[in-house]
Design an enzyme around this catalytic site. Structure first.
Site, PDB file in Angstrom:
ATOM      1  CE  LYS A 245     -12.941   9.710   2.463  1.00 10.17           C
ATOM      2  NZ  LYS A 245     -12.398  11.073   2.331  1.00 10.17           N
TER       3      LYS A 245
HETATM    4  N1  GLU Z   1     -14.361  13.661   3.680  1.00  5.10           N
HETATM    5  C1  GLU Z   1     -13.612  14.883   3.727  1.00  5.10           C
HETATM    6  C2  GLU Z   1     -12.311  14.737   2.953  1.00  5.10           C
HETATM    7  O1  GLU Z   1     -12.204  13.920   2.074  1.00  5.10           O
HETATM    8  C3  GLU Z   1     -13.421  15.404   5.143  1.00  5.10           C
HETATM    9  C4  GLU Z   1     -12.672  14.503   6.059  1.00  5.10           C
HETATM   10  C5  GLU Z   1     -12.618  14.997   7.500  1.00  5.10           C
HETATM   11  O2  GLU Z   1     -13.075  16.090   7.780  1.00  5.10           O
HETATM   12  O3  GLU Z   1     -12.137  14.221   8.322  1.00  5.10           O
HETATM   13  O4  GLU Z   1     -11.379  15.455   3.143  1.00  5.10           O
END
Ligand code: GLU
Length: 425
Positions: free
Chosen positions: A113
């Site tokens: 993240k």
């Molecule tokens: N931000 C989204 C999540 O928390 C998508 C992450 C992604 O598609 O890599 O799952």
């Protein structure tokens, strides 16, 4: 009284929560101490501080993070968040949740993240672009199609992904579509990615309702948050026949016992950036706190972490909670809700539709071969239904909460891969 006020004001540390959730699964799985030490902390953490020249010529230094929790099962994967409350522990928690989420739906990714401490509403579009490009440049030592693939998260969208893709492509001297997902359709994005998280939320909500004998076309739904996840969830659940009686955004909650006009609300947000000032017949305003406690069949928290806590869990008046957001329910609240018989579809299952279609987008980008929307939605449906039923089976078999069951599946997958690969050198 004084204690509960203090408790409700105290924001629990999301990384400690993520570790507590992991510990519960590690205990049941009887993981050895070494494995627990490996999996309960992130593998790599990058903090960047970088200058951006603002429109008025002044320089502002921003702080950002990219954390890779685990890359045992594949490249790191996870969104980038722009929010004033971003901090390293929040990003660590979100990265860890990505590892379990990808393992749960069995796509070949680890978890990561990123985040920048900023309220994008304070920036002009040019400032936002420059900030994004410089952040992309700073974290370019970590990201790449075979290494770490960002995507949208809170306050980031397809345009932000296009700027990141373009920045990395300029560094390399050629176009690198698969370096991020959630891109616009015009530049190697995938059909179906925009509403994929909401679609996954509605599919798991439907499956949960089926399991509990709640008729979906008679169900009432409350959605906290009206961004990419909340908006699409509300729309799709409405299309599937449920009655969406309340939604909220930062401006507060909008309630109508006869059911809200979600397409009109989405159009209003496109025109006005938020729901402030939205009107329709029969509409009542409620606070965000009141919204969570409304009587309904299905509650979808689709905003931020720590919304359902020990302070309000006993007053939640829903049969089913489907976690569109990451980490909306604290472990203390989990216990209270489990004892009260509230059925929770945990975040790593409920909102996994987004990263699943991100995976499809990445595959299409690597192959430069694009699929139809029908193919994408069919594959997503299959993965979500299969994942839901394997978690439910385990939960019923061991008489445990859905979250614990989901962790058992995903933590075991990552632990097994770690064991088989062995420890280098
Ligand atoms: N931000 C989204 C999540 O928390 C998508 C992450 C992604 O598609 O890599 O799952």
């Amino acid at each position: 009284m004084a204690t509960s006020l203090v408790e409700s004001q105290h924001k629990e540390n999301p990384f400690e929560i993520a570790q507590q959730q992991f510990d519960i699964a590690a205990e049941i799985l009887e993981l050895n101490d070494g494995m627990r030490q490996i999996l309960r902390v992130p593998q790599r953490e990058l903090t960047v501080r970088f200058p951006v020249t603002m429109e008025d010529g002044s320089v502002r230094v921003f702080t950002g993070y990219r954390v890779q929790h685990n890359i045992t099962r594949g490249p790191a994967k996870g969104g980038i968040r722009y929010h004033p409350a971003v901090d390293i522990d929040e990003v660590r928690a979100l990265a860890m949740w990505m590892t379990w989420k990808c393992a749960l739906v069995n796509i070949p990714y680890g978890g990561a993240k990123g985040g920048v401490v900023v309220d994008p509403k304070d920036l002009t579009r040019r400032e936002l672009e420059h900030m994004t490009r410089r952040f992309a440049s700073e974290i370019s030592i970590l990201i790449g199609p075979e290494k770490d693939i960002p995507a949208p998260d809170v306050n980031t969208d397809a345009q932000v992904m296009a700027w990141i893709m373009d920045t990395i492509s300029m560094h390399r001297g050629y176009t690198v579509p698969a370096v991020v997902t959630g891109k616009p359709i015009d530049v190697f994005g995938s059909l179906g990615r925009m509403d994929a998280t909401g679609r996954g939320v509605s599919i798991t909500a439907r499956e949960a309702a089926k399991h509990l004998g709640v008729k979906f076309d008679e169900a009432t739904v409350v959605v906290q948050g009206f961004g990419n996840v909340g908006g699409a969830s509300a729309l799709l659940m409405g299309n599937m026949g449920a009655k969406v009686i309340a939604v909220s955004d930062v401006s507060g909650g909008y309630y109508s016992s006869r059911g809200l006009n979600i397409p009109a609300m989405q159009q209003y947000v496109r025109d006005n950036r938020s729901l402030v000032g939205y009107k329709e017949p029969g509409l009542e305003m409620v606070s965000n706190a009141e919204l969570l406690e409304l009587k309904c069949d299905i509650l979808v928290p689709a905003a931020l972490e720590n919304q359902i806590t020990v302070a309000n869990a006993s007053r939640i008046n829903a049969k089913i909670i489907v976690e569109g957001a990451n980490g909306p329910t604290t472990p203390g609240a989990d216990e209270i809700l489990y004892d009260r018989g509230v059925f929770i579809v945990p975040d790593i299952l409920a909102n996994a539709g987004g990263v699943t279609v991100s995976y499809f987008e990445w595959v299409q980008g690597l192959q430069e071969f694009f699929w139809t929307e029908e193919e994408i939605n069919e594959r997503l449906e299959r993965i979500m239904v299969r994942s839901f039923s394997s978690v439910l089976d385990l939960a019923l078999k061991h008489k445990i909460a859905m979250r614990t069951a989901a962790y058992l599946v995903s933590v075991k997958r990552v632990a097994d891969a770690t064991t088989i690969r062995g420890i280098y050198p």
